[in-house]
Design an enzyme around this catalytic site. Structure first.
Site, PDB file in Angstrom:
ATOM      1  N   ASP A 187      38.564  20.932-127.588  1.00 39.93           N
ATOM      2  CA  ASP A 187      37.848  20.744-126.330  1.00 39.93           C
ATOM      3  C   ASP A 187      36.719  19.729-126.410  1.00 39.93           C
ATOM      4  OD1 ASP A 187      36.652  22.559-128.019  1.00 39.93           O
ATOM      5  OD2 ASP A 187      36.404  24.133-126.521  1.00 39.93           O
ATOM      6  N   HIS A 237      32.219  23.923-128.765  1.00 43.78           N
ATOM      7  CA  HIS A 237      31.207  24.974-128.653  1.00 43.78           C
ATOM      8  C   HIS A 237      30.871  25.521-130.040  1.00 43.78           C
ATOM      9  CE1 HIS A 237      33.573  25.069-124.824  1.00 43.78           C
ATOM     10  NE2 HIS A 237      32.355  25.060-124.316  1.00 43.78           N
ATOM     11  N   ASP A 266      35.367  22.787-132.892  1.00 42.23           N
ATOM     12  CA  ASP A 266      35.372  23.120-131.470  1.00 42.23           C
ATOM     13  C   ASP A 266      34.107  22.558-130.830  1.00 42.23           C
ATOM     14  OD1 ASP A 266      36.796  25.402-129.543  1.00 42.23           O
ATOM     15  OD2 ASP A 266      34.662  25.164-129.108  1.00 42.23           O
ATOM     16  N   HIS A 318      33.709  32.857-131.124  1.00 40.24           N
ATOM     17  CA  HIS A 318      32.521  33.406-130.456  1.00 40.24           C
ATOM     18  C   HIS A 318      32.379  34.916-130.646  1.00 40.24           C
ATOM     19  CE1 HIS A 318      31.629  29.618-128.622  1.00 40.24           C
ATOM     20  NE2 HIS A 318      32.704  29.611-127.856  1.00 40.24           N
TER      21      HIS A 318
END
Length: 314
Positions: free
Chosen positions: A251, A166, A164, A127
């Site tokens: 995740d 996200h 991931d 990120h």
């Protein structure tokens, strides 16, 4: 069977964003303890990280951002960088070692010491933007590793696979106008950070070299395997990468508390098999994976073990 390396350093545990924060030192403790119990750890070649040099970090991040992190790093207590991301006294060194762990992994693969490496690092990275920490991330470890491959080792084409849950906004934005890096992300959508629509395909010369596959909440092993089979494999085979990097967040596991997907340890093993196959076909198996998310400690540790077992037997 290829040799598999493992990057870890206890100083990663010194990055501490506070009691109750999901991105905690317990994540790495759980992984290390599980790998010891399962016997997987005994099969791995240990690779020590180094603190990444600013020369390589500033291939991705602005010098002013790096200077600001150094200037604001606390000697006691914590400082907040965004709503989700903080620094403790051990955070800055941990971040340098996380990025440097990826660089050490690259060096180990390029030199032939190992075929692939898993980097059990924190803080995570995907990120982090050029001038901004966000989403638990300080330095974008995989993006720094990709530029290091190109500018230090002369690798021309790098594939980054981000599984991931996200979307890896920072990685996408680093390379979106660059046709030498193929960025593929499959992620829950809509979900944090709000980017990663299928229409985000890159810009300018990089158009078509960003591939986003938004996934619906609840999708699991079968859906992910279909996406990788139908979307990633043909794109990667056309691109012919010279090195593969995985943003290995765990995740999207069905037990993770920060998302709503349905992957299992077996699903992560299958995804690993597919990506390792790309590396075998195009770049002599050369691959590193860097830990991103994963916040159920049991699911995280078991998924990392499954991922490593596939690499060990690849």
């Amino acid at each position: 069977m290829g040799k598999t390396g493992f990057v870890y350093d206890p100083r990663y545990l010194d990055h501490d964003m506070g009691a109750g924060h999901p991105e905690s030192p317990h994540r790495l403790r759980a992984i290390v303890e599980y790998l010891d119990r399962s016997g997987t750890a005994a099969r791995l070649i240990r690779i020590a990280p180094r603190a990444a040099e600013d020369e390589w970090i500033t291939q991705v991040h602005t010098p002013s951002y790096v200077a600001a992190l150094r200037a604001h790093a606390p000697t006691s207590g914590r400082i907040s960088l965004d709503a989700d991301t903080a620094m403790s006294p051990g955070s800055l060194l941990a971040a340098y070692l996380a990025a440097g762990g990826a660089l050490a992994a690259v060096d180990a693969v390029i030199s032939g010491q190992v075929e692939h490496v898993f980097c059990a690092v924190r803080p995570p990275g995907h990120h982090a933007e050029a001038g901004r920490a966000m989403g638990f991330c300080l330095f974008n470890n995989v993006a720094i590793a990709a530029r290091y491959l190109q500018n230090r080792h002369g690798v021309q084409r790098v594939l980054i696979v981000d599984w991931d849950v996200h979307h890896g906004n920072g990685t996408q934005h680093t390379f979106e106008d660059d046709p030498s890096v193929l960025f593929f992300s499959a992620h829950q959508y809509p979900h944090y950070p709000g980017t990663g629509r299928a229409t985000e395909e890159g810009k300018g010369a990089g158009h078509g070299f960003t591939i986003n596959v938004p996934m619906d909440a609840g999708e699991g092993d079968d859906e992910y395997l279909a996406v990788f089979q139908k979307v990633l494999l043909p794109a990667a085979d056309a691109f012919k990468p010279e090195f593969v990097i995985i943003s290995a967040g765990f995740d999207a596991h069905r037990d993770d508390p920060l998302a709503s997907m349905g992957l299992t340890e077996g699903g992560y093993a299958e995804l690993t098999t597919m990506v390792a196959g790309i590396a075998r076909r195009h770049c002599q198996g050369r691959l590193i994976s860097c830990l991103e998310g994963g916040y159920n400690l049991t699911a995280l540790a078991a998924s990392v073990d499954a991922h490593l077992r596939v690499l060990l037997d690849a």
